[in-house]
Write a protein that holds these residues in place. Structure first.
Motif, mmCIF file in Angstrom:
data_model
loop_
_atom_site.group_PDB
_atom_site.id
_atom_site.type_symbol
_atom_site.label_atom_id
_atom_site.label_comp_id
_atom_site.label_asym_id
_atom_site.label_seq_id
_atom_site.Cartn_x
_atom_site.Cartn_y
_atom_site.Cartn_z
ATOM 1 N N TRP A 64 0.554 -0.780 -0.135
ATOM 2 C CA TRP A 64 -0.192 -0.091 -0.340
ATOM 3 C C TRP A 64 1.163 1.379 0.215
ATOM 4 O O TRP A 64 0.387 2.273 -0.658
ATOM 5 N N GLY A 65 2.067 0.822 0.760
ATOM 6 C CA GLY A 65 2.635 2.436 1.018
ATOM 7 C C GLY A 65 3.871 2.257 -0.159
ATOM 8 O O GLY A 65 3.809 3.444 -0.623
ATOM 9 N N ALA A 66 4.427 1.714 -0.951
ATOM 10 C CA ALA A 66 4.794 1.268 -2.235
ATOM 11 C C ALA A 66 4.353 1.797 -3.267
ATOM 12 O O ALA A 66 4.735 2.381 -4.357
ATOM 13 N N GLY A 67 2.415 2.067 -3.035
ATOM 14 C CA GLY A 67 2.003 2.390 -4.652
ATOM 15 C C GLY A 67 2.321 3.270 -5.868
ATOM 16 O O GLY A 67 2.547 3.120 -7.057
ATOM 17 N N GLY A 68 2.496 4.353 -5.256
ATOM 18 C CA GLY A 68 3.591 5.890 -5.539
ATOM 19 C C GLY A 68 4.669 6.000 -5.706
ATOM 20 O O GLY A 68 5.248 7.179 -5.884
ATOM 21 N N ASP A 71 11.047 5.439 -6.304
ATOM 22 C CA ASP A 71 12.284 4.401 -6.433
ATOM 23 C C ASP A 71 12.298 3.566 -6.777
ATOM 24 O O ASP A 71 11.429 2.585 -6.265
ATOM 25 N N ARG A 72 13.044 3.362 -8.352
ATOM 26 C CA ARG A 72 13.204 2.196 -9.733
ATOM 27 C C ARG A 72 13.571 1.076 -8.117
ATOM 28 O O ARG A 72 13.185 -0.364 -8.219
ATOM 29 N N GLN A 73 14.500 0.673 -7.592
ATOM 30 C CA GLN A 73 15.123 -0.549 -7.113
ATOM 31 C C GLN A 73 14.143 -0.852 -5.993
ATOM 32 O O GLN A 73 13.831 -2.422 -6.087
ATOM 33 N N GLY A 74 13.544 -0.365 -4.938
ATOM 34 C CA GLY A 74 12.256 -0.542 -4.359
ATOM 35 C C GLY A 74 11.408 -0.902 -4.903
ATOM 36 O O GLY A 74 10.655 -2.222 -4.519
ATOM 37 N N ARG A 75 10.652 -0.222 -5.235
ATOM 38 C CA ARG A 75 9.939 -0.956 -6.122
ATOM 39 C C ARG A 75 9.995 -2.146 -7.298
ATOM 40 O O ARG A 75 9.322 -3.198 -6.326
ATOM 41 N N LEU A 76 11.016 -2.129 -7.883
ATOM 42 C CA LEU A 76 11.305 -3.877 -8.489
ATOM 43 C C LEU A 76 11.411 -4.937 -6.944
ATOM 44 O O LEU A 76 11.165 -5.753 -7.319
ATOM 45 N N GLY A 77 12.285 -4.964 -5.935
ATOM 46 C CA GLY A 77 12.505 -4.976 -5.463
ATOM 47 C C GLY A 77 10.879 -5.385 -4.462
ATOM 48 O O GLY A 77 10.604 -7.329 -4.857
ATOM 49 N N ALA A 128 9.367 -2.857 -15.452
ATOM 50 C CA ALA A 128 10.086 -2.179 -15.241
ATOM 51 C C ALA A 128 11.428 -2.150 -15.011
ATOM 52 O O ALA A 128 12.417 -1.364 -14.647
ATOM 53 N N GLN A 129 12.416 -3.602 -15.287
ATOM 54 C CA GLN A 129 14.007 -3.277 -15.856
ATOM 55 C C GLN A 129 13.959 -2.759 -16.773
ATOM 56 O O GLN A 129 13.910 -2.644 -17.394
#
Length: 129
Positions: A64-68, A71-77, A128-129
């Motif tokens: 929920w917190g990462a939806g928006g 941070d590309r690496q955090g999102r990909l992880g 995303a990659q």
């Protein structure tokens, strides 16, 4: 994957798994009956179910917190983690149905949900990659 699609995937995941996690924390035996049609569970099963529910609530909060998030690496992880969770959960639930013959009213819908979310996650990771 654009921000709107990523946000939609993570929001759907957060809501569905948050609800499941809450159900496991509050009333694990009811979810066991709905998923596996088991009438009697081992005495430690509700405790393990509650621990799993707490983990699902934590994963739902992170999603929920990462939806928006930008941070590309955090999102990909996070996408990799969510996708792996969905794929492994689909595999375990399918094993429950096909091998253990433990099939409740919500088992096949849960399997289909996790299969679809796994596929969606794989597509999101690829983009995303």
């Amino acid at each position: 994957m654009n921000t709107a699609h990523r946000r939609m995937l993570l929001t759907l995941f957060a809501i569905a798994e948050g609800a499941t996690g809450l159900g496991l924390v509050v009333a694990p035996s009811i979810l066991f009956v709905l998923l596996f049609e088991t009438k009697q569970v081992a005495s430690e099963a509700p405790l393990v179910g509650r621990i799993c529910g707490a983990a699902l609530l934590a994963l739902a909060a992170a999603s929920w917190g990462a939806g928006g998030a930008e941070d590309r690496q955090g999102r990909l992880g996070l996408l990799v983690g969510v996708t792996l969770y969905n794929f492994l959960t689909m595999a375990v639930l399918t094993y429950s149905a096909l091998v253990l013959q433990m099939v409740g009213i919500l088992l096949w819908p849960a399997i289909l949900y996790h299969a679809a979310t796994s596929l969606w996650g794989l597509l999101a990771i690829r983009r995303a990659q």
